[in-house]
Design an enzyme around this catalytic site. Structure first.
Site, PDB file in Angstrom:
ATOM      1  N   ASP B   7       0.853  -1.180   0.000  1.00 41.49           N
ATOM      2  CA  ASP B   7       0.000   0.000   0.000  1.00 41.49           C
ATOM      3  C   ASP B   7       0.900   1.244   0.000  1.00 41.49           C
ATOM      4  O   ASP B   7       2.093   1.156   0.320  1.00 41.49           O
ATOM      5  CB  ASP B   7      -0.873  -0.049   1.259  1.00 41.49           C
ATOM      6  CG  ASP B   7      -1.609   1.248   1.506  1.00 41.49           C
ATOM      7  OD1 ASP B   7      -2.335   1.685   0.597  1.00 41.49           O
ATOM      8  OD2 ASP B   7      -1.444   1.822   2.605  1.00 41.49           O
ATOM      9  N   ASP B   9      -0.218   5.112   1.047  1.00 41.38           N
ATOM     10  CA  ASP B   9      -0.436   6.054   2.158  1.00 41.38           C
ATOM     11  C   ASP B   9      -0.472   5.357   3.512  1.00 41.38           C
ATOM     12  O   ASP B   9      -1.310   4.484   3.761  1.00 41.38           O
ATOM     13  CB  ASP B   9      -1.746   6.824   1.950  1.00 41.38           C
ATOM     14  CG  ASP B   9      -1.684   7.719   0.719  1.00 41.38           C
ATOM     15  OD1 ASP B   9      -0.764   8.546   0.634  1.00 41.38           O
ATOM     16  OD2 ASP B   9      -2.560   7.590  -0.153  1.00 41.38           O
ATOM     17  N   LYS B 148      -8.975  -4.673  -3.305  1.00 44.16           N
ATOM     18  CA  LYS B 148      -7.536  -4.759  -3.585  1.00 44.16           C
ATOM     19  C   LYS B 148      -7.069  -6.211  -3.767  1.00 44.16           C
ATOM     20  O   LYS B 148      -6.122  -6.463  -4.511  1.00 44.16           O
ATOM     21  CB  LYS B 148      -6.753  -4.107  -2.444  1.00 44.16           C
ATOM     22  CG  LYS B 148      -6.796  -2.568  -2.429  1.00 44.16           C
ATOM     23  CD  LYS B 148      -5.966  -2.022  -1.250  1.00 44.16           C
ATOM     24  CE  LYS B 148      -5.715  -0.522  -1.350  1.00 44.16           C
ATOM     25  NZ  LYS B 148      -4.810  -0.041  -0.270  1.00 44.16           N
ATOM     26  N   ASP B 171      -1.630  -0.997   6.009  1.00 41.97           N
ATOM     27  CA  ASP B 171      -1.856  -0.324   7.300  1.00 41.97           C
ATOM     28  C   ASP B 171      -3.325  -0.128   7.641  1.00 41.97           C
ATOM     29  O   ASP B 171      -3.649   0.205   8.776  1.00 41.97           O
ATOM     30  CB  ASP B 171      -1.181   1.052   7.310  1.00 41.97           C
ATOM     31  CG  ASP B 171      -1.970   2.072   6.491  1.00 41.97           C
ATOM     32  OD1 ASP B 171      -2.347   1.739   5.340  1.00 41.97           O
ATOM     33  OD2 ASP B 171      -2.229   3.172   7.000  1.00 41.97           O
ATOM     34  N   ASP B 175      -6.885  -2.498   3.216  1.00 42.75           N
ATOM     35  CA  ASP B 175      -5.797  -3.416   2.869  1.00 42.75           C
ATOM     36  C   ASP B 175      -6.103  -4.859   3.281  1.00 42.75           C
ATOM     37  O   ASP B 175      -5.367  -5.780   2.910  1.00 42.75           O
ATOM     38  CB  ASP B 175      -4.484  -2.965   3.521  1.00 42.75           C
ATOM     39  CG  ASP B 175      -4.046  -1.591   3.047  1.00 42.75           C
ATOM     40  OD1 ASP B 175      -4.319  -1.278   1.862  1.00 42.75           O
ATOM     41  OD2 ASP B 175      -3.468  -0.839   3.838  1.00 42.75           O
TER      42      ASP B 175
END
Lengths: 216, 216
Positions: B7, B9, B148, B171, B175
């Site tokens: 990921d 950000d 994702k 995070d 995710d």
């Protein structure tokens, strides 16, 4: 000096467009020390903004070689893409060319993949109202009414400073105009001959290391 | 393990979205050592691609939370933005919300500025066919048919590998799905509790330093 304006490709990146961590560190340090960074690039705004966010720059952005800017106060499309479309269509009728990725979000100019040389492009579009820039990363067909220098003036104004209070760092022919208006002009070691000749200082190191050297 | 999916950000950046130079160095080293990096993000493709270019990743990109991908072979829009538009219009009729920057180039979902809390959004759009993700950087209204994880499977396939040969690092709640499909699941130290509980390894360091730790 009150701010630093830097080009992206070839100036804070290497020839493969990979960003230099020394340049990131130096630009962050400059921001902390009160020198806002302005990004001045031929990239589309969305891409340039991501670099701004990732590095942490706060001065604003000149994108599309001056055609589309984001100042601290507003976004402005300054270039007329219709001129580029006319030139592009003619060029395409003569040569097998291709627009760069994300051309659909380019608002003020057209960038083409660099599988054709600059002189061939210039010859083909000589009767059209466009400026041809070879940035070594793409060839741009840009409205001659805009350039990185004029646009930097607008970004500086919205920061409350004058362009002659800016140090500018670049590597390519499309950086000439924004170095020209800046108070202190830096060319990185890998820069075009003409840019070096028009600089106050040529860094010893190339690419991002050169920008880090100049920003210290 | 044959590739690393990360990921952006909060995973390779800090809470201000500034990229971690240790993460850049670690991901470049992984690429050199034969582990291609796949970026898996809620960002628009153009922004994610700039990160890919700047870092030098070669595995492909999952953008817009799975809704728009760039594999080594093709670009694919997978999410149906019409679902998000219906939910967004209803939400807007009830609350003062704003789309994030560059929403005009978001092709498969809508992201809104995080000045409204996730629960309020979920309550408002509960009768609409959207998934609500709070990434801590924006709130996303995403087609539930994409995520994702499913999209990472397509990217992996076009690399000629299976998802269970991938190490995934994230995070945030968006995710979960891509960690779920991956062979080895890593949560950085700043990750959501639920993500940590579903991981094989929680890094000692937070943010990009955690990703650097995991990629070594």
């Amino acid at each position: 000096m009150k701010a630093i304006a830097v080009d992206i490709d070839g100036t804070i990146t290497n020839q493969n467009r990979e960003i230099c961590v020394n340049a990131i560190n130096a630009l962050r340090k400059a921001e902390v020390n009160g020198y806002p960074i302005i990004l001045v690039t031929g990239n589309v705004l969305c891409a340039a903004k991501m670099v701004s966010v990732m590095v942490g720059t706060s001065g604003g952005i000149v994108s599309e070689n001056g055609g589309y800017i984001q100042t601290r106060k507003k976004n402005l499309v300054l270039g007329d893409i219709k001129k580029s479309i006319l030139a592009y269509n003619h060029l395409k009728s003569e040569h097998n060319i291709k627009k760069t990725e994300f051309s659909e979000i380019r608002l003020s100019e057209i960038a083409i993949v660099r599988n054709i040389d600059e002189e061939t492009v210039k010859e083909s579009v000589k009767n059209f109202d466009v400026e041809v820039y070879d940035t070594k990363f793409a060839i741009h067909l840009t409205d001659p009414e805009v350039n990185k220098g004029k646009s930097l003036e607008i970004v500086a104004k919205d920061m409350g400073i004058n362009v002659d209070e800016i140090m500018a760092v670049g590597d390519s022919e499309n950086d000439l105009e924004f170095l020209e208006v800046a108070g202190f002009k830096v060319a990185v070691a890998n820069a075009d001959k003409e840019l070096k000749e028009n600089s106050d200082y040529v860094t010893q190191k190339p690419y991002g290391d050169g920008t880090a050297e100049a920003s210290q």
